[in-house]
Design an enzyme around this catalytic site. Structure first.
Site, PDB file in Angstrom:
ATOM      1  CG  ASP A 103      44.698  41.419  37.736  1.00  0.00           C
ATOM      2  OD1 ASP A 103      45.560  41.614  38.593  1.00  0.00           O
ATOM      3  OD2 ASP A 103      43.994  40.395  37.711  1.00  0.00           O
ATOM      4  CE  LYS A 131      44.595  44.009  41.443  1.00  0.00           C
ATOM      5  NZ  LYS A 131      43.894  42.706  41.586  1.00  0.00           N
ATOM      6  CG  PHE A 152      39.777  41.182  44.526  1.00  0.00           C
ATOM      7  CD1 PHE A 152      39.939  40.691  43.242  1.00  0.00           C
ATOM      8  CD2 PHE A 152      38.548  41.698  44.895  1.00  0.00           C
ATOM      9  CE1 PHE A 152      38.884  40.699  42.339  1.00  0.00           C
ATOM     10  CE2 PHE A 152      37.487  41.714  43.998  1.00  0.00           C
ATOM     11  CZ  PHE A 152      37.653  41.213  42.715  1.00  0.00           C
ATOM     12  CB  VAL A 153      41.123  47.065  44.879  1.00  0.00           C
ATOM     13  CG1 VAL A 153      42.392  47.104  45.701  1.00  0.00           C
ATOM     14  CG2 VAL A 153      41.431  47.057  43.389  1.00  0.00           C
ATOM     15  CG  ASP A 159      32.282  43.604  40.114  1.00  0.00           C
ATOM     16  OD1 ASP A 159      33.238  43.816  39.351  1.00  0.00           O
ATOM     17  OD2 ASP A 159      31.627  42.533  40.102  1.00  0.00           O
TER      18      ASP A 159
END
Ligand code: IMP
Ligand code: MG
Length: 183
Positions: A103, A131, A152-153, A159
């Protein structure tokens, strides 16, 4: 596209499995002569590491490490810390860092630096998800499963507040459902 009440599927389970097999093939081509040491990040990379390992036909070793860059939820924090020590002796080893998602890049950048200091002979990075739009620090990614937008995955090990790791797919968690889970 399959949708649940709280999430929207971004990458289907079959697509993930196909891509993990392809990545295993790339690694096999690159490490034919050595026994790479995979260092995977807990908790998120546990499923990816397990699937990758099962697809690999070359000899390899696996270790796990816990780092943290996020607090409880989805708050970003560039302050990366290490919870447990690297048990394996990485000196002289061909190391492959395995993460489930890159990220901001702080987590993997921190680990690359640490493993260099530990004397790894070579160092590559492998992530299921990337990302790029969220990057705050430049990192070299050698094996990437999928590039995704800055959303947001969850699922396949990822999680939100310890939930959704068990989904076989990668799904986008909507802002509304995050809000609902928080209340
Ligand atoms: P970075 O240090 O910002 O690159 O963050 C990497 C870590 O943040 C990942 O290993 C995940 O644990 C977590 N993370 C980043 N994005 C997401 C996401 O979309 N869903 C779940 N966890 C995420
Ligand atoms: Mg992680």
């Amino acid at each position: 596209m399959e949708t649940g009440p709280e999430y929207k599927t971004l990458i289907e389970a079959e697509q993930i499995q196909r891509r993990v097999r392809e990545i295993a093939g790339l690694i096999e081509n690159d490490y034919g002569d050595s026994i790479p040491l995979f260092i995977a990040l807990l908790k998120g990379a546990f499923i990816f590491m397990a699937d990758l390992s099962r697809h690999l036909v070359i000899a390899h070793e696996i270790d796990f490490i816990t780092l943290f860059s996020y607090g409880q939820g989805a708050r970003r924090n560039s302050d990366v810390g290490m919870i447990n020590h690297i048990r394996s002796n990485v000196r002289g080893r061909d190391v492959i860092i395995v993460d489930e998602i890159v990220d901001t890049g702080h987590t993997i950048a921190h680990l690359v630096k640490t493993l260099q200091e530990h004397g790894a002979a070579s160092l590559r990075t492998c992530t299921l998800l990337d990302k790029p739009d969220a990057r705050e620090i430049e990192v070299r990614l050698d094996y990437v499963g999928f590039r995704i937008p800055d959303v947001f995955v969850v699922g396949y090990g990822l999680d939100y507040r310890e939930r959704f790791r068990n989904l076989a797919c990668i799904a986008e968690l909507t802002t509304e459902s995050r809000r609902a889970l928080n209340s």
